[in-house]
Design an enzyme around this catalytic site. Structure first.
Site, short mmCIF file in Angstrom:
data_model
loop_
_atom_site.label_atom_id
_atom_site.label_comp_id
_atom_site.label_asym_id
_atom_site.label_seq_id
_atom_site.Cartn_x
_atom_site.Cartn_y
_atom_site.Cartn_z
N HIS A 191 27.58 1.74 21.15
CA HIS A 191 28.97 2.20 21.07
C HIS A 191 29.02 3.60 21.66
CE1 HIS A 191 32.83 3.43 19.77
NE2 HIS A 191 32.39 4.20 18.79
N ASN A 210 35.63 7.50 23.97
CA ASN A 210 35.42 6.50 22.91
C ASN A 210 36.57 5.50 22.95
OD1 ASN A 210 35.14 5.09 20.53
ND2 ASN A 210 34.82 6.89 19.23
N CYS A 244 35.38 1.14 15.12
CA CYS A 244 34.51 1.19 16.31
C CYS A 244 33.36 0.19 16.26
CB CYS A 244 33.96 2.60 16.49
SG CYS A 244 35.26 3.80 16.78
O1 UT7 Z 1 33.42 6.18 16.96
C1 UT7 Z 1 33.58 6.44 15.60
C2 UT7 Z 1 32.60 7.39 15.10
N1 UT7 Z 1 32.91 8.70 15.58
C3 UT7 Z 1 31.96 9.54 15.76
O2 UT7 Z 1 30.83 9.18 15.58
C4 UT7 Z 1 32.29 10.95 16.13
C5 UT7 Z 1 31.42 11.87 15.36
N2 UT7 Z 1 31.67 13.28 15.54
C6 UT7 Z 1 31.54 13.94 16.71
O3 UT7 Z 1 31.36 13.36 17.76
C7 UT7 Z 1 31.57 15.46 16.67
O4 UT7 Z 1 31.51 15.88 15.33
C8 UT7 Z 1 32.78 16.12 17.37
C9 UT7 Z 1 32.64 15.96 18.87
C10 UT7 Z 1 34.05 15.46 16.89
C11 UT7 Z 1 32.85 17.61 17.05
O5 UT7 Z 1 31.64 18.24 17.43
P1 UT7 Z 1 30.89 19.21 16.41
O6 UT7 Z 1 29.73 19.73 17.13
O7 UT7 Z 1 30.59 18.39 15.17
O8 UT7 Z 1 31.95 20.34 16.17
P2 UT7 Z 1 32.64 20.80 14.81
O9 UT7 Z 1 33.60 19.78 14.32
O10 UT7 Z 1 31.58 21.27 13.86
O11 UT7 Z 1 33.47 22.06 15.32
C12 UT7 Z 1 32.82 23.20 15.83
C13 UT7 Z 1 33.88 24.16 16.34
C14 UT7 Z 1 34.98 24.46 15.32
O12 UT7 Z 1 35.30 25.84 15.42
P3 UT7 Z 1 34.73 26.88 14.35
O13 UT7 Z 1 35.25 26.42 13.02
O14 UT7 Z 1 33.24 26.82 14.46
O15 UT7 Z 1 35.33 28.17 14.80
C15 UT7 Z 1 36.15 23.65 15.81
O16 UT7 Z 1 37.40 24.22 15.46
O17 UT7 Z 1 34.55 23.63 17.49
C16 UT7 Z 1 35.97 23.70 17.30
N3 UT7 Z 1 36.59 22.61 18.01
C17 UT7 Z 1 36.94 22.67 19.30
N4 UT7 Z 1 36.82 23.65 20.23
C18 UT7 Z 1 37.25 23.39 21.47
C19 UT7 Z 1 36.92 21.38 17.53
N5 UT7 Z 1 37.48 20.63 18.51
C20 UT7 Z 1 37.49 21.42 19.61
C21 UT7 Z 1 37.94 21.20 20.93
N6 UT7 Z 1 37.79 22.22 21.82
N7 UT7 Z 1 38.48 20.04 21.34
#
Ligand code: UT7
Length: 333
Positions: free
Chosen positions: A252, A282, A120
């Site tokens: 980005h 993204n 990215c």
């Molecule tokens: O461009 C390259 C660089 N990339 C980035 O910078 C991306 C960086 N990361 C992010 O943008 C975020 O971490 C995400 C958007 C990917 C995820 O958001 P988060 O607030 O960090 O969520 P998380 O991974 O901590 O997940 C929280 C919960 C989990 O459930 P539990 O374990 O709390 O029950 C996941 O299973 O959200 C769940 N979850 C979803 N729920 C509904 C993960 N993906 C989804 C989804 N829909 N698509």
């Protein structure tokens, strides 16, 4: 900052993009994975993303953006003497490069062409490489292309990642000029974090097995915010620029919350911040040039505008850049 009477420097002479027609909305995802529009918008800011047609390759997307960028620089393909493409979703892994394919599509069959792999952060790396190529005198007009068919390496059963990415391409031409200087670029990497965001293939996998992106999103998120905040401040300090001198911040577009964290750190108003993540998701190496093109087409790039770019991605790689826009060449697009 005054760009007049400067000795010629590497300049971004044009910007253009190509956006595939097909929209994949958050509501569409609700039909086939366990997610919701509400979750995606709250955690990422994304509402929809574009998906290329099955028979549309990454190089097709990149070529469409490239043709426009060359026209907008008031050049023809034969004026281009190097093509550098940043992508994580090439037409072919290892070879031929997507840059070679784009060169052939442009009718250029005797030209320097190569891809870089910086995920990215690809567009920031492209600025650094093209700046060096033209300022060293090695090349005259370098076509830079950030192009992604991210959908081709996405596992659409993995809700933790498939909702984030979209397809698209952005391109520009970098040449020596007294206008639109690329003032400074900083790029960096730390391979110790490679496994947090990668395209993973098991050693036992058959060679033809498709690659799919995997990410430990939460860990990537925290490191991305800290790294980007430090990186932009370092670049501004190095160039004796106060954040209130920035006219436009074009980050980005990975996650609205990451963008807002850097925006707040620099105390930039919403008017100074270009956000396209809600429409395109993204698009990795294509996201900055696609966002910059939006700003250009909406008339937000004004004569003399000081622009700050930043990016973070797999590798880890990251970087930031300072550019000035609105010189005569740019306003003629
Ligand atoms: O461009 C390259 C660089 N990339 C980035 O910078 C991306 C960086 N990361 C992010 O943008 C975020 O971490 C995400 C958007 C990917 C995820 O958001 P988060 O607030 O960090 O969520 P998380 O991974 O901590 O997940 C929280 C919960 C989990 O459930 P539990 O374990 O709390 O029950 C996941 O299973 O959200 C769940 N979850 C979803 N729920 C509904 C993960 N993906 C989804 C989804 N829909 N698509």
């Amino acid at each position: 900052m005054n760009s007049k009477n400067l000795t010629p420097k590497a300049s971004l002479k044009s910007i253009a993009s190509y956006i595939p027609e097909k929209i994949l909305s958050n509501k569409d995802f609700e039909q086939f994975i366990d997610t919701s529009d509400e979750w995606i918008v709250r955690r990422t800011g994304i509402k929809e993303r574009r998906i290329a047609k099955d028979d549309e390759t990454n190089s097709d997307l990149g070529t469409k953006a490239a043709i426009k960028a060359i026209q907008r620089a008031h050049l023809t393909p034969k004026d281009i003497d190097a093509i550098v493409v940043a992508t994580l979703s090439p037409d072919y892994f290892t070879m031929p490069s997507t840059a070679c394919k784009i060169a052939a599509n442009l009718g250029l069959t005797n030209i320097t062409a190569f891809d870089i792999s910086a995920a990215c952060s690809g567009f920031i790396y492209l600025l650094e490489v093209s700046k060096a190529l033209v300022e060293s005198g090695a090349k005259k007009n370098v076509l830079i292309v950030g192009s992604e068919k991210a959908s081709s390496i996405m596992d659409y059963t993995d809700r933790s990642i498939c909702i984030l990415f979209g397809d698209g391409a952005g391109a520009g031409v970098v040449s020596l000029d007294t206008q639109n200087p690329i003032i400074d670029v900083h790029t960096a990497s730390n391979g110790e974090f490679g496994e947090l965001l990668m395209t993973k293939r098991s050693p036992k996998a058959k060679l033809c097995e498709p690659l799919a992106m995997k990410m430990k999103g939460n860990e990537v998120f925290k490191i991305a915010v800290n790294t980007l905040c430090n990186d932009v401040i370092e670049l501004l300090n190095k160039n004796n620029i106060d954040s209130n001198q920035i006219d436009l911040f074009i980050p980005h577009q990975a996650n609205l919350r990451i963008i807002k964290a850097v925006q707040e750190k620099l105390q930039l108003s919403d008017e100074k911040c270009v956000i396209t993540v809600e429409k395109f998701g993204n698009t990795s190496a294509a996201s900055i040039p696609m966002a910059m093109n939006e700003a250009y087409e909406e008339g937000r790039l004004k004569k003399g505008s000081l622009i700050l770019l930043d990016a973070f991605g797999g590798g880890f790689t990251w970087g930031s850049a300072l550019l000035q826009f609105g010189g005569e060449n740019f306003t003629r697009f």
